[in-house]
Motif scaffolding. Structure first.
Motif, short mmCIF file in Angstrom:
data_model
loop_
_atom_site.label_atom_id
_atom_site.label_comp_id
_atom_site.label_asym_id
_atom_site.label_seq_id
_atom_site.Cartn_x
_atom_site.Cartn_y
_atom_site.Cartn_z
N UNK A 96 0.85 -1.18 0.00
CA UNK A 96 0.00 0.00 0.00
C UNK A 96 0.88 1.23 0.00
N UNK A 97 0.60 2.14 -0.92
CA UNK A 97 1.31 3.42 -0.96
C UNK A 97 0.30 4.54 -0.82
N UNK A 98 0.39 5.26 0.29
CA UNK A 98 -0.47 6.41 0.53
C UNK A 98 0.35 7.68 0.33
N UNK A 99 -0.13 8.57 -0.50
CA UNK A 99 0.50 9.86 -0.75
C UNK A 99 -0.53 10.95 -0.41
N UNK A 100 -0.15 12.21 -0.44
CA UNK A 100 -1.14 13.25 -0.12
C UNK A 100 -2.36 13.24 -1.01
N UNK A 101 -2.25 12.71 -2.24
CA UNK A 101 -3.36 12.79 -3.20
C UNK A 101 -4.12 11.49 -3.39
N UNK A 102 -3.50 10.35 -3.12
CA UNK A 102 -4.16 9.09 -3.46
C UNK A 102 -3.61 7.94 -2.64
N UNK A 103 -4.29 6.81 -2.77
CA UNK A 103 -3.85 5.56 -2.14
C UNK A 103 -3.86 4.48 -3.22
N UNK A 104 -2.76 3.74 -3.33
CA UNK A 104 -2.66 2.63 -4.27
C UNK A 104 -2.51 1.35 -3.46
N UNK A 105 -3.41 0.40 -3.69
CA UNK A 105 -3.38 -0.88 -2.99
C UNK A 105 -3.09 -1.99 -4.01
N UNK A 106 -2.02 -2.72 -3.81
CA UNK A 106 -1.67 -3.85 -4.67
C UNK A 106 -2.05 -5.15 -3.99
N UNK A 107 -3.00 -5.87 -4.57
CA UNK A 107 -3.37 -7.21 -4.10
C UNK A 107 -2.46 -8.19 -4.84
N UNK A 108 -1.42 -8.66 -4.17
CA UNK A 108 -0.43 -9.51 -4.83
C UNK A 108 -0.95 -10.91 -5.10
N UNK A 109 -1.94 -11.35 -4.33
CA UNK A 109 -2.49 -12.69 -4.52
C UNK A 109 -3.36 -12.76 -5.78
N UNK A 110 -4.12 -11.70 -6.04
CA UNK A 110 -5.04 -11.70 -7.17
C UNK A 110 -4.57 -10.79 -8.30
N UNK A 111 -3.36 -10.28 -8.17
CA UNK A 111 -2.74 -9.46 -9.21
C UNK A 111 -3.67 -8.33 -9.64
N UNK A 112 -4.06 -7.57 -8.63
CA UNK A 112 -4.99 -6.47 -8.85
C UNK A 112 -4.48 -5.23 -8.14
N UNK A 113 -4.69 -4.07 -8.77
CA UNK A 113 -4.31 -2.79 -8.17
C UNK A 113 -5.54 -1.90 -8.08
N UNK A 142 11.07 2.46 -3.82
CA UNK A 142 10.77 1.99 -5.17
C UNK A 142 9.38 1.36 -5.15
N UNK A 143 8.45 1.92 -5.92
CA UNK A 143 7.08 1.40 -5.95
C UNK A 143 6.51 1.61 -7.34
N UNK A 144 5.93 0.56 -7.90
CA UNK A 144 5.29 0.66 -9.21
C UNK A 144 4.21 -0.41 -9.32
N UNK A 145 3.26 -0.19 -10.23
CA UNK A 145 2.20 -1.17 -10.49
C UNK A 145 2.67 -2.09 -11.61
N UNK A 146 2.76 -3.39 -11.37
CA UNK A 146 3.19 -4.32 -12.43
C UNK A 146 2.27 -4.23 -13.65
N UNK A 147 2.82 -4.33 -14.81
CA UNK A 147 2.06 -4.20 -16.05
C UNK A 147 1.00 -5.27 -16.20
N UNK A 148 1.20 -6.43 -15.56
CA UNK A 148 0.24 -7.53 -15.70
C UNK A 148 -0.94 -7.42 -14.73
N UNK A 149 -0.94 -6.42 -13.85
CA UNK A 149 -2.01 -6.28 -12.86
C UNK A 149 -3.24 -5.61 -13.47
N UNK A 150 -4.41 -6.09 -13.08
CA UNK A 150 -5.65 -5.40 -13.41
C UNK A 150 -5.72 -4.14 -12.56
N UNK A 151 -6.06 -3.02 -13.18
CA UNK A 151 -6.13 -1.74 -12.46
C UNK A 151 -7.59 -1.33 -12.30
N UNK A 152 -7.99 -1.06 -11.08
CA UNK A 152 -9.34 -0.61 -10.77
C UNK A 152 -9.24 0.76 -10.11
#
Length: 265
Positions: free
Chosen positions: A105-122, A253-263
């Motif tokens: 989970x990456x929380x910044x002043x503007x947004x929150x990104x949650x990576x579900x590593x088990x289901x490959x979802x962001x 270092x934080x990034x969304x893997x290209x293979x993840x579904x993004x919601x």
């Protein structure tokens, strides 16, 4: 399944972090008393200024922690590595049983990104969405304040009331949207030991108890949080840390893997 995990990860967002130098052991250190002055003309203003001057401050913080989360129907134990940089981000790397990394989970002043590593979802979301799930009026600023062991909302002199009882000084004040905050401070150190936020004429509230502080320079960061949320369900989160790091070694270092579904929410 994902919704349950999102709620759990959101609960993690309610618990973690603090400030900057090398590994520090948890010890029974005595917190120095804060210097309280009074002009005799406006004692409340003087007290609130001393509280503000005595806040825990940080540039960088990292810790290893154990989280026990329960909502009345299920209980989960999670391990987390939490990294925070002041005004920039709060980052959680969350592991379940056997050390399996299940979420980041990456929380910044503007947004929150949650990576579900088990289901490959962001999931990319804002704080309004998380507030709807957790029933807690948290923004990035409040998240960092909570983890650092400071009052979630700054005190003001217009509606604040100070009360002294049982070696504590409690500052109570109204907030926006029919909410109120009460922060209990140790009367000697002026460090928060409990924060309570509730709906006036309502049933929703959150109570945060801080304990086992570790000293760093002039700050005293809690290493145990007990958070109770009363809303449609009663949620409790207990988090304990076993190591604090206050020196930044490298950039995050934080990034969304290209293979993840993004919601997006």
């Amino acid at each position: 399944m994902w919704n349950k995990q999102l709620i759990c990860v959101s609960a993690v967002l309610i618990i973690l972090l603090s400030v900057s130098c090398a590994f520090t052991k948890k010890t029974a250190q005595k917190i120095p008393a804060a210097h309280i002055t009074s002009t005799g003309k406006n004692e409340l203003l003087s007290l609130l200024k001393n509280i503000q001057d005595n806040e825990n401050v940080f540039e960088f913080y990292q810790c290893k922690s154990k989280l026990i989360y329960s909502n009345g129907e299920q209980q989960q134990e999670l391990d987390a590595i939490i990294t925070m940089e002041r005004n920039r981000y709060v980052y959680f790397s969350i592991s379940a049983i056997l050390g399996v990394n299940v979420a980041r989970v990456l929380a910044t002043p503007d947004s929150v990104v949650l990576l579900d590593l088990l289901h490959r979802k962001a999931i990319i979301t804002g704080y309004d969405y998380l507030q709807g799930i957790t029933q807690i009026p948290l923004t990035f600023k409040q998240l960092q304040s909570l983890i650092a062991g400071n009052a979630l909302y700054n005190h003001d002199t217009i509606g604040s009331i100070a009360d002294t009882a049982m070696l504590r000084i409690t500052i109570t004040q109204p907030l926006a949207e029919n909410r109120a905050q009460a922060v209990a401070y140790d009367s000697k150190s002026l460090k928060p030991v409990q924060t309570r936020i509730w709906e006036r004429n309502g049933e929703k509230e959150i109570i945060i108890d801080y304990s086992n502080p570790v000293l760093h320079e002039l700050s005293a960061f809690p290493t145990k949080w007990n958070i109770r949320i009363q809303a449609e369900k009663t949620i409790q989160c207990v988090m304990e840390t076993d190591a604090l790091v206050f020196e930044k070694k490298k950039e995050l270092m934080f990034s969304i893997p290209k293979t993840f579904e993004v919601v997006r929410h």
